[in-house]
Design a protein around this motif. Structure first.
Motif, PDB file in Angstrom:
ATOM      1  N   UNK A 238       0.865  -1.167   0.000  1.00  0.00           N
ATOM      2  CA  UNK A 238       0.000   0.000   0.000  1.00  0.00           C
ATOM      3  C   UNK A 238       0.906   1.222   0.000  1.00  0.00           C
ATOM      4  N   UNK A 239       0.367   2.358  -0.437  1.00  0.00           N
ATOM      5  CA  UNK A 239       1.191   3.565  -0.490  1.00  0.00           C
ATOM      6  C   UNK A 239       0.359   4.765  -0.079  1.00  0.00           C
ATOM      7  N   UNK A 240       1.019   5.722   0.535  1.00  0.00           N
ATOM      8  CA  UNK A 240       0.411   7.019   0.817  1.00  0.00           C
ATOM      9  C   UNK A 240       1.325   8.082   0.210  1.00  0.00           C
ATOM     10  N   UNK A 241       0.721   9.001  -0.546  1.00  0.00           N
ATOM     11  CA  UNK A 241       1.463  10.105  -1.150  1.00  0.00           C
ATOM     12  C   UNK A 241       0.957  11.402  -0.536  1.00  0.00           C
ATOM     13  N   UNK A 242       1.877  12.168   0.035  1.00  0.00           N
ATOM     14  CA  UNK A 242       1.583  13.452   0.641  1.00  0.00           C
ATOM     15  C   UNK A 242       2.045  14.540  -0.327  1.00  0.00           C
ATOM     16  N   UNK A 243       1.170  15.435  -0.713  1.00  0.00           N
ATOM     17  CA  UNK A 243       1.569  16.561  -1.555  1.00  0.00           C
ATOM     18  C   UNK A 243       1.976  17.689  -0.615  1.00  0.00           C
ATOM     19  N   UNK A 244       3.257  18.014  -0.629  1.00  0.00           N
ATOM     20  CA  UNK A 244       3.813  18.993   0.297  1.00  0.00           C
ATOM     21  C   UNK A 244       3.790  20.407  -0.266  1.00  0.00           C
ATOM     22  N   UNK A 245       3.928  20.514  -1.585  1.00  0.00           N
ATOM     23  CA  UNK A 245       4.062  21.828  -2.225  1.00  0.00           C
ATOM     24  C   UNK A 245       3.516  21.723  -3.644  1.00  0.00           C
TER      25      UNK A 245
ATOM     26  N   UNK B  31       0.800  21.422  -6.802  1.00  0.00           N
ATOM     27  CA  UNK B  31      -0.355  20.573  -7.085  1.00  0.00           C
ATOM     28  C   UNK B  31       0.109  19.397  -7.932  1.00  0.00           C
ATOM     29  N   UNK B  32      -0.291  18.198  -7.540  1.00  0.00           N
ATOM     30  CA  UNK B  32       0.044  16.992  -8.296  1.00  0.00           C
ATOM     31  C   UNK B  32      -1.206  16.486  -8.999  1.00  0.00           C
ATOM     32  N   UNK B  33      -1.043  16.094 -10.250  1.00  0.00           N
ATOM     33  CA  UNK B  33      -2.111  15.411 -10.972  1.00  0.00           C
ATOM     34  C   UNK B  33      -1.734  13.942 -11.007  1.00  0.00           C
ATOM     35  N   UNK B  34      -2.656  13.097 -10.570  1.00  0.00           N
ATOM     36  CA  UNK B  34      -2.376  11.675 -10.489  1.00  0.00           C
ATOM     37  C   UNK B  34      -3.459  10.892 -11.211  1.00  0.00           C
ATOM     38  N   UNK B  35      -3.048   9.855 -11.889  1.00  0.00           N
ATOM     39  CA  UNK B  35      -3.985   8.863 -12.390  1.00  0.00           C
ATOM     40  C   UNK B  35      -3.827   7.665 -11.477  1.00  0.00           C
ATOM     41  N   UNK B  36      -4.901   7.319 -10.774  1.00  0.00           N
ATOM     42  CA  UNK B  36      -4.858   6.205  -9.836  1.00  0.00           C
ATOM     43  C   UNK B  36      -5.987   5.247 -10.200  1.00  0.00           C
ATOM     44  N   UNK B  37      -5.597   4.085 -10.687  1.00  0.00           N
ATOM     45  CA  UNK B  37      -6.546   3.057 -11.110  1.00  0.00           C
ATOM     46  C   UNK B  37      -7.537   3.604 -12.134  1.00  0.00           C
ATOM     47  N   UNK B  38      -7.033   4.460 -13.035  1.00  0.00           N
ATOM     48  CA  UNK B  38      -7.852   5.003 -14.113  1.00  0.00           C
ATOM     49  C   UNK B  38      -8.615   6.269 -13.777  1.00  0.00           C
ATOM     50  N   UNK B  39      -8.582   6.708 -12.527  1.00  0.00           N
ATOM     51  CA  UNK B  39      -9.258   7.946 -12.132  1.00  0.00           C
ATOM     52  C   UNK B  39      -8.260   9.084 -12.058  1.00  0.00           C
TER      53      UNK B  39
ATOM     54  N   UNK C 249      -4.448   1.246  -2.284  1.00  0.00           N
ATOM     55  CA  UNK C 249      -4.010  -0.122  -1.998  1.00  0.00           C
ATOM     56  C   UNK C 249      -2.908  -0.596  -2.933  1.00  0.00           C
ATOM     57  N   UNK C 250      -2.403  -1.758  -2.629  1.00  0.00           N
ATOM     58  CA  UNK C 250      -1.358  -2.366  -3.452  1.00  0.00           C
ATOM     59  C   UNK C 250      -1.899  -2.724  -4.840  1.00  0.00           C
ATOM     60  N   UNK C 251      -0.986  -2.903  -5.763  1.00  0.00           N
ATOM     61  CA  UNK C 251      -1.261  -3.368  -7.116  1.00  0.00           C
ATOM     62  C   UNK C 251      -2.205  -2.460  -7.903  1.00  0.00           C
ATOM     63  N   UNK C 252      -2.216  -1.170  -7.582  1.00  0.00           N
ATOM     64  CA  UNK C 252      -3.055  -0.200  -8.282  1.00  0.00           C
ATOM     65  C   UNK C 252      -2.155   0.656  -9.175  1.00  0.00           C
ATOM     66  N   UNK C 253      -2.429   0.701 -10.483  1.00  0.00           N
ATOM     67  CA  UNK C 253      -1.621   1.548 -11.367  1.00  0.00           C
ATOM     68  C   UNK C 253      -1.772   3.029 -10.985  1.00  0.00           C
TER      69      UNK C 253
END
Length: 110
Positions: free
Chosen positions: A51-58, A60-68, A81-85
């Motif tokens: 599993x992973x947690x990403x903190x945006x500190x500074x 703006x981040x654009x992320x694609x997470x599991x297609x969203x 969760x794990x195994x999520x693109x």
């Protein structure tokens, strides 16, 4: 051993690609910061077991997470969760700094 990390002092940027800096990698946890100039990104990838947690500190981040697609401003945390693109992109005009934390993959072997 207890450690304190000055994330602002650890920030570093490069014109050609994002800069990653290891904060710590213990028997249980792994954390890095990644610093993005405008237009820089991390390629789509997965972590099969962690599993992973990403903190945006500074910035703006654009992320694609599991297609969203998600636009994640500074001060936010995304946990998935794990195994999520997923990927991370800096599509803005300002620098972006993130910190991720996940379980050291060695803990999950077996």
């Amino acid at each position: 051993m207890t450690e304190v990390f000055d994330l602002h002092a650890l920030k570093a940027f490069a014109a050609d690609k994002r800069v990653r800096k290891l904060l710590f990698k213990t028997d249980q946890l792994w954390s890095e910061i990644a610093c993005y100039e405008p237009g820089q990104s991390t390629v789509m990838h997965t972590h099969p077991k962690e599993e992973e947690a990403i903190f945006v500190l500074e910035g703006t981040a654009t992320m694609s997470i599991d297609g969203s697609e998600m636009v994640v401003p500074a001060g936010s945390i995304v946990k998935f969760p794990n195994n999520v693109p997923h990927d991370v992109r800096n599509l803005g005009q300002e620098r972006c700094v993130i910190m991720f934390m996940k379980v050291n993959p060695k803990v999950l072997r077996g």
